[in-house]
Design an enzyme around this catalytic site. Structure first.
Site, PDB file in Angstrom:
ATOM      1  CB  SER A  95      -6.566   2.316  10.735  1.00 14.95           C
ATOM      2  OG  SER A  95      -5.327   2.401  10.061  1.00 14.95           O
ATOM      3  CG  HIS A 136      -3.467   2.144  13.334  1.00 16.97           C
ATOM      4  ND1 HIS A 136      -4.186   1.377  12.508  1.00 16.97           N
ATOM      5  CD2 HIS A 136      -3.574   1.963  14.524  1.00 16.97           C
ATOM      6  CE1 HIS A 136      -4.491   0.299  13.219  1.00 16.97           C
ATOM      7  NE2 HIS A 136      -4.000   0.570  14.539  1.00 16.97           N
ATOM      8  CG  ASP A 162      -4.622  -2.604  16.044  1.00 17.35           C
ATOM      9  OD1 ASP A 162      -4.735  -3.417  16.966  1.00 17.35           O
ATOM     10  OD2 ASP A 162      -4.604  -1.331  16.340  1.00 17.35           O
TER      11      ASP A 162
END
Length: 336
Positions: free
Chosen positions: A14, A41, A133
């Protein structure tokens, strides 16, 4: 039965993750006997150039994943913006299913689908990123006999995702990013046994949500609790995990502990901004009423409106102070 090695490598990153991804890809050989599936992401409306960046980073061919594409060794399949990337039946699957941890694409669906599809032949890598995540996905990869490695938090621009992955899988291998490519090569050439099959009906049911052409409501396993989903407002069920609970709604939006707190902070902040706007509108109304009453010599009414103005102004200041203290990733007012 034994295989030549782990031939499915799932990678998640991310914030601060593009450069580590380039470093990993630059260290892999052209004859790597494994495929890489990568999630970063990105905003849903973005025209992500990640596949082009990774294609130039090393000798492996990298491209945006296509739906139902056979997964082949020596290839890098990159998740598209606003689509989950999954592995099913040895093929990539693209899904606009429910967001996970507030993201689409997200790491957890990819990791969990890889565990279900490849079992011990899967290996997971978690690089720099905020929040958590991928932690649930790493837990599942490990449970199904796969391997997990994370970037050393000390060198991460944002250590949240690697730290959460280690919390979920304490035996995960922690490496500087420059050594992760060698770890992937080692995993791809280390024989693994595929005889022990782990069956998890709940996990298979959850992944099936992403594979459906038409979305459908389900009744998730777990305890129905007095929370609402930050994404759709529906009821939330709490599922116990090895490291932390997980929250899922009937639509299929799933939240880790940290992402739930973060999303609730967003919802509260939006609500506070609405309250501030309404109170400021009330201030303008009261001011107009006070002046009108004063012009007509209605001094009792004018005094009443002035008192209301003062109370409303104090309420605005109080809510502005509260709004300024509600932050993302480190919220102290809501998480206590």
């Amino acid at each position: 039965m034994r295989t030549a090695g782990r031939d499915v490598i799932v990678v998640a990153a991310s914030a601060g993750g593009v450069e580590p991804l380039r470093t990993v890809l630059s260290g892999l050989p052209p004859d790597l006997p494994a495929a890489l599936l990568v999630v970063l992401h990105v905003p849903p409306q973005s025209s992500s150039v990640l596949a082009n960046i990774l294609d130039r980073a090393g000798p492996l061919k990298a491209a945006p994943a296509e739906n139902a594409e056979p997964v082949r060794p020596g290839r890098v399949y990159v998740a598209r913006p606003d689509h989950h990337l999954l592995l099913h039946g040895g093929r990539t699957r693209l899904s606009r299913g429910p967001r996970q941890n507030g993201h689409r694409p997200a790491a957890d669906p990819l990791f969990m689908s890889a565990a279900l599809d490849a079992g011990p032949r899967a290996a997971a890598v978690v690089l720099s990123g905020t929040l958590d995540d991928g932690a649930k996905g790493c837990e599942v990869i490990d449970r199904y006999g796969g391997a997990v490695a994370v970037q050393d938090c000390a060198e991460c621009a944002f250590p949240g995702m690697p730290r959460a992955a280690v919390s979920a899988v304490p035996d995960a291998t922690i490496l500087p990013v420059r050594e992760i490519a060698a770890w992937i090569q080692q995993q791809s050439r280390t024989p693994v046994s595929t005889e022990d099959h782990v069956y998890n009906g709940d996990m298979e049911k959850e992944i099936a949500l992403f594979l459906r052409e038409v979305p459908a409501l389900t009744d998730p396993d777990g305890d129905l609790i007095a929370f609402s989903c930050p994404e759709c407002g529906g009821p939330i069920y709490e599922q116990e995990g090895a490291a932390a609970p997980r929250f899922i709604c009937r639509v299929g939006h799933a939240w880790s502990r940290d992402s739930m707190i973060d999303a609730q902070s967003d919802s509260v902040e939006r609500a506070l901004w609405v309250a501030i706007q309404r109170l400021e509108e009330r201030l303008r109304v009261l001011e107009r009423m006070r002046r009108s009453a004063a012009d007509r010599g209605q001094y009792l009414s004018s005094s009443y409106f002035q008192d209301e103005e003062q109370r409303t102004r104090e309420a605005v200041e109080t809510i502005r102070l509260l709004q300024s203290r509600i932050g993302r990733s480190g919220d102290t007012l809501l998480s206590g």
